[in-house]
Design an enzyme around this catalytic site. Sequence first.
Site, PDB file in Angstrom:
ATOM      1  N   LYS A  35      11.316   6.330   1.589  1.00  0.00           N
ATOM      2  CA  LYS A  35      10.418   5.465   1.052  1.00  0.00           C
ATOM      3  C   LYS A  35       9.420   4.470   2.246  1.00  0.00           C
ATOM      4  O   LYS A  35       9.987   4.237   3.258  1.00  0.00           O
ATOM      5  CB  LYS A  35      10.771   4.733  -0.370  1.00  0.00           C
ATOM      6  CG  LYS A  35      11.856   3.472   0.373  1.00  0.00           C
ATOM      7  CD  LYS A  35      12.452   2.885  -0.801  1.00  0.00           C
ATOM      8  CE  LYS A  35      13.476   1.716  -0.485  1.00  0.00           C
ATOM      9  NZ  LYS A  35      14.272   1.198  -1.361  1.00  0.00           N
ATOM     10  N   ARG A 130      16.241  -4.859 -12.371  1.00  0.00           N
ATOM     11  CA  ARG A 130      14.943  -4.436 -11.958  1.00  0.00           C
ATOM     12  C   ARG A 130      14.629  -3.135 -12.681  1.00  0.00           C
ATOM     13  O   ARG A 130      13.877  -3.219 -13.701  1.00  0.00           O
ATOM     14  CB  ARG A 130      15.032  -4.073 -10.344  1.00  0.00           C
ATOM     15  CG  ARG A 130      13.751  -4.156  -9.921  1.00  0.00           C
ATOM     16  CD  ARG A 130      13.916  -4.303  -8.304  1.00  0.00           C
ATOM     17  NE  ARG A 130      14.833  -2.848  -7.744  1.00  0.00           N
ATOM     18  CZ  ARG A 130      15.082  -2.368  -6.691  1.00  0.00           C
ATOM     19  NH1 ARG A 130      14.709  -3.263  -5.634  1.00  0.00           N
ATOM     20  NH2 ARG A 130      15.547  -1.561  -6.383  1.00  0.00           N
ATOM     21  N   TYR A 252      -3.171 -21.021  18.541  1.00  0.00           N
ATOM     22  CA  TYR A 252      -3.606 -21.798  17.390  1.00  0.00           C
ATOM     23  C   TYR A 252      -2.945 -23.078  17.040  1.00  0.00           C
ATOM     24  O   TYR A 252      -1.659 -22.696  16.625  1.00  0.00           O
ATOM     25  CB  TYR A 252      -3.848 -20.823  16.167  1.00  0.00           C
ATOM     26  CG  TYR A 252      -5.390 -19.954  16.333  1.00  0.00           C
ATOM     27  CD1 TYR A 252      -6.352 -20.140  16.360  1.00  0.00           C
ATOM     28  CD2 TYR A 252      -4.902 -18.428  16.435  1.00  0.00           C
ATOM     29  CE1 TYR A 252      -7.594 -19.450  16.344  1.00  0.00           C
ATOM     30  CE2 TYR A 252      -5.802 -17.668  16.516  1.00  0.00           C
ATOM     31  CZ  TYR A 252      -7.132 -18.043  16.734  1.00  0.00           C
ATOM     32  OH  TYR A 252      -8.218 -16.923  16.779  1.00  0.00           O
ATOM     33  N   MET A 300      -3.711 -12.800  15.619  1.00  0.00           N
ATOM     34  CA  MET A 300      -3.687 -11.603  15.134  1.00  0.00           C
ATOM     35  C   MET A 300      -3.361 -10.266  16.001  1.00  0.00           C
ATOM     36  O   MET A 300      -2.839  -9.584  15.740  1.00  0.00           O
ATOM     37  CB  MET A 300      -5.253 -11.331  14.563  1.00  0.00           C
ATOM     38  CG  MET A 300      -5.588 -10.017  13.912  1.00  0.00           C
ATOM     39  SD  MET A 300      -7.315 -10.005  13.310  1.00  0.00           S
ATOM     40  CE  MET A 300      -7.529 -10.897  11.924  1.00  0.00           C
TER      41      MET A 300
HETATM   42  C1  LIG Z   1      15.685   1.570  -1.047  1.00  0.00           C
HETATM   43  C2  LIG Z   1      16.716   2.038  -1.903  1.00  0.00           C
HETATM   44  C3  LIG Z   1      17.705   2.532  -1.245  1.00  0.00           C
HETATM   45  C4  LIG Z   1      18.246   2.394   0.251  1.00  0.00           C
HETATM   46  O1  LIG Z   1      18.672   1.148   0.459  1.00  0.00           O
HETATM   47  P1  LIG Z   1      19.231   0.652   1.930  1.00  0.00           P
HETATM   48  O2  LIG Z   1      19.577  -0.674   1.709  1.00  0.00           O
HETATM   49  O3  LIG Z   1      17.913   0.954   2.782  1.00  0.00           O
HETATM   50  O4  LIG Z   1      20.172   1.706   2.450  1.00  0.00           O
HETATM   51  C5  LIG Z   1      18.532   3.122  -2.188  1.00  0.00           C
HETATM   52  N1  LIG Z   1      18.588   3.316  -3.386  1.00  0.00           N
HETATM   53  C6  LIG Z   1      17.409   2.882  -4.043  1.00  0.00           C
HETATM   54  C7  LIG Z   1      17.298   2.533  -5.460  1.00  0.00           C
HETATM   55  C8  LIG Z   1      16.524   1.992  -3.153  1.00  0.00           C
HETATM   56  O5  LIG Z   1      15.240   1.621  -3.871  1.00  0.00           O
END
Ligand SMILES: *Cc1c(COP(=O)(O)O)cnc(C)c1O
Length: 355
Positions: A35, A130, A252, A300
Amino acid sequence: MSRPIQARISLRALSENLSRVSDFAPRSGILSVIKADAYGHGLLEAAGALSGSAGFALLDLADALKLREAGFRQKIVLLEGCFSRDELRAVSENGIDVVVHCMEQIGMIESVRVQGKIGVFLKCNTGMNRLGFRPEVYPEALTKLESLESIGEIVLMSHFCCADGTAGVKAQMAVFEAATSSMKYPRSLANSAALIRYPETRTEWVRPGIMLYGASPFADEDAASLGLKPAMTLSSKIIAVQQVSPGEGLGYGPMFRADEPMRIGIVACGYADGYPRHAPNGTPVLVGGRLTGTLGRVSMDMLCVDISQMPDAGIGTEAVLWGEGLPVEDVAAACGTISYELLCAIAPRVPVSYY
Ligand SMILES: *Cc1c(COP(=O)(O)O)cnc(C)c1O
């Protein structure tokens, strides 16, 4: 010459880290989590390096379709499932699996005619709060799914909230086992932290993310000691040098004022490249292979590093912001965040190369 910032990504490190996952969980199918553009490493490039995985997990249908178009035949799972009937039709046509985490999604599946079967990761909320069905309604969700003709393979799934910390996975494992004990389906539980530390989470499918990219999920154990290699190195160069007198500031605002004469390197990397603006004074940077730190507010396009003790450093000297020689976890810890956030924040304007 262009601006000297670059991200260099080691495809070999990615595939070696995948082998480390197999060392930890030799009997599990590995769903490599790619992802967020493979945590900033590039979707297709990372998937290529990780093509030894049994599958991939990600969020967007569009990315899943890119993988299919590029010829990846492995299992692909959408971690938030589908958001519309059109998406359900597309996943069934392309053999993409979906997480199902609420009754609304089951209703959507029920109300659509699809060609093929849809593989489902049925998510149980065991304490993360969640996504997922609460344990008391989980059996009912499963029964409902089993009654639908369009459903293909089912995997029972949950996600841990505290596998990287002292609380561990015990409480959530107990909830999951109680909710699913009579169910005869494969299971998917572990993220990186869980699969490294808790053997009982290495079920039919594991879902490593961060460890594939060579960062440790733990605050108390580093990547090297887990046998992981950083895949991404973000580096740039010093493009200017300033001699600063006592009482003078840097960049800054009032964040830093010199109380002695100092030599300062200006590095071409700023928050528009993905470097955190909230980095405090002293955030580690490797300049010419030696450890120093940032000073003053990150702007930036630039940040300042202390090169007072580095007479050889000057315009053109390399600065590694994280990666080889400087774990991204250390930079993240200094900034009060985690490696994940830094890696996936790499900005599109940073040129990426692979080796
Ligand atoms: C992002 C995610 C993972 C991977 O988690 P890591 O801590 O990066 O290994 C596994 N399962 C779900 C549902 C996730 O959203």
